[in-house]
Design a protein around this motif. Structure first.
Motif, PDB file in Angstrom:
ATOM      1  N   THR B  51      31.345  40.848  47.810  1.00 61.38           N
ATOM      2  CA  THR B  51      31.844  42.227  48.121  1.00 61.38           C
ATOM      3  C   THR B  51      32.585  42.311  49.377  1.00 61.38           C
ATOM      4  N   ARG B  54      36.142  41.426  48.326  1.00 62.14           N
ATOM      5  CA  ARG B  54      36.786  42.483  47.574  1.00 62.14           C
ATOM      6  C   ARG B  54      37.455  43.240  48.553  1.00 62.14           C
ATOM      7  N   TYR B  55      37.095  43.448  49.776  1.00 59.23           N
ATOM      8  CA  TYR B  55      37.508  44.656  50.435  1.00 59.23           C
ATOM      9  C   TYR B  55      38.560  44.164  51.707  1.00 59.23           C
TER      10      TYR B  55
ATOM     11  N   LYS D  39      39.982  37.282  35.605  1.00 60.55           N
ATOM     12  CA  LYS D  39      40.818  38.400  35.937  1.00 60.55           C
ATOM     13  C   LYS D  39      42.243  38.377  35.821  1.00 60.55           C
TER      14      LYS D  39
END
Lengths: 204, 204, 204, 204
Positions: B51, B54-55, D39
DNA sequence: AATGAATGAGTCTTCATTCAT
DNA sequence: GATGAATGAAGACTCATTCAT
């Protein structure tokens, strides 16, 4: 006596250590502690990696060794050697000037040491004991004996302030100068000293 | 209006980012940049390691994100919000007091940012653009409009000096206090400001 | 002389490299490039993962190393060593027979190399320079000096055709044989060669 | 009947699948199987990543789906549609010409499929059943009925050889052309066909 | 004592796959 | 049905440290 007499092998050990430390200064200065590898230090010191670990148990110990070297090589000691007879504020100026140069010249390494101090208690203690306390003591003494400072400023604080001022200013200037045009170093230091002594307020 | 209105998902993104950044502040502050692992940040942020990426595309981007956060969360902006009507030296005192607290509170993180700036151009640029230049500008303006500073001190230098003084003093004090007894912060800052304005020289 | 004399450590390096490359051949052949892990190669080579990266900077370099090994181990070189005095079409047959075996034996690896060439320029260049151009050159020369080929077939095309024929046939046969019963390799190659020389058309 | 009648939702399913497969063709062709991400396929297909996994259990299934699509979309079927009345060798030439174009046009994708076949039994089986066996059968039939091929060449081998020749030549040419100047495709194919029929030997 | 090859734990990062909405 | 955020296993690669020579 014993202090000064060293056996041949002790001498050799010291030479090897110095050799490694000199190399470490360069590498740490350029790449910081984490960014440096023992391999590179070994290469620059022209010894094998294995040898490094004969003289320093860990990589961290090299850094601590560096702090000790700083005082032994009297990078800071000279502060105490400024002549005594001078006009106090002039003496202080001299001290600070030297100090300024020293910081400037070893800026990269000091930054690394300062930074890593956060994470390594041994380093922190070594640096404080070997360097900071001395510097503070000297500055404090000077300020006191000059007799020319305001009575309401405790010498400790004055000394701390002074040291901090130099460290901080050097840091900021290094940052700023990369983005703007640098000032003449001599003028700069004179102004800074003037500010420290007289403040930034206008006096009529 | 539109500026302030965010969609739900934008909100969520921001929340996640904050969540990660908050965790990163803690971990970076405690262990520095290199000493921190994305794994630990993830754990502290209570998200998976994936995660995080992701950011933030890279670990380095987290650090840069932190710099942006500093300004967005107006840690530095408040400087401009100090009331205008005040006696200039008092206004400056207020500014610095706030500033001082901010620096103190985020001292560890700032040190990390400062340090890593050496090695990461992006960080250097971000920090300079977002923080340093603003701070310098504000301080400079204040000093100028106060009209009470000496004419022979270029405002740029005065501002740099001021910023540097605070950074440096904070550093030194942090070091000193670990080894000696701390002073009362309020008294300390008052004295420091006094020194800055009036210098350490005795005026009769 | 000097060329052939290697120091002990050079020897050791070569041995280690070979050791790793041998393992890599097996693993790459079985799982392809992307499907292979450095961990598995290390295991099969009975060294640690770290050791692999002492000898090959990246995983990709292992693959390139393999291409170089192919020529150094003269898997392809022998092509030039076929005796000169022979009946040209017989010489070519010999060449192709050897070639056929080599391709067959290293089929899996070659396929991997061929495939990955699409994605890695270095590999493409290495393979073309080390292998393809040689092979083409030799075949071309042979065809020409045999004087027995049709005048309207440019030697380049003939050579390319030949090489392609072998590669392609090997591929198809590998596929077919898994599903049907294999032919006797010797008969197969004779027939193929015959086809190549005489075509599939009936001549009366 | 049932075969042709599809419910609306089945239709939709097919459309979605096609949508994804079309995207996969492009991505796989460009980056290979391992180099492609779900993706990116999702993005190119303008669906979400989650949707992909509604229609294909795994990434590998997409590739298998692609093989099925190849035949369903009759990329290979046309081979059987070449008119029957033609002069046999001309018919074969037509077939091969079409074949050649097909391979050329789908070269990248085919390469990926060919390659991945090594590692995925399902894929290997699907490809053999759907494509290879058909092609071989047709070619074999043609060769036989043309009656113009040498009696000593078993049709299976001739067919395999033919297919292999085309695959291999295409591969080699693709490689060579990147490094040298390409030949005129039409001339090239004519020559290749000529070689296949008449061999490279000079006939007087 | 010195070397430098070998180690392997630990790092950042990617990506197929899952699942709550 | 569709989404896309979240997951976490797995991979390539680094490097301080050890140890046989």
């Amino acid at each position: 006596m014993r202090r000064k007499k060293k056996t041949k092998s002790e001498d050799l050990i010291d030479r090897r250590k110095s050799q490694i430390l000199e190399a470490a200064i360069k590498v740490f200065s350029e790449k910081g502690f984490e960014g440096s590898t023992t391999k590179e230090i070994a290469k620059k010191a022209r010894v094998s990696e294995g040898t490094i670990f004969r003289y320093f148990k860990t990589k961290k110990e090299i850094l601590i060794g560096l702090v000790n070297m700083l005082t032994e090589k009297s990078m800071f000691k000279f502060i105490q050697e400024v002549e005594d007879g001078l006009d106090p504020s002039q003496a202080l100026k001299n001290i600070l000037k030297l100090h300024y140069n020293m910081i400037t010249q070893n800026y990269q390494l000091l930054k690394t040491i300062f930074y890593e101090m956060q994470f390594h208690k041994e380093l922190r203690e070594a640096f404080y004991k070997e360097v900071v306390s001395n510097v503070l003591e000297v500055i404090k003494k000077r300020i006191q004996e000059s007799g020319s400072t305001r009575d309401d400023v405790p010498p400790e604080l004055a000394a701390q302030t002074l040291l901090g001022i130099f460290l901080g200013i050097t840091m900021v200037q290094t940052m700023v100068e990369e983005n703007e045009n640098p000032l003449d170093p001599d003028k700069k230091i004179s102004l800074m000293l003037d500010i420290i002594f007289n403040g930034i307020k206008k006096h009529d």
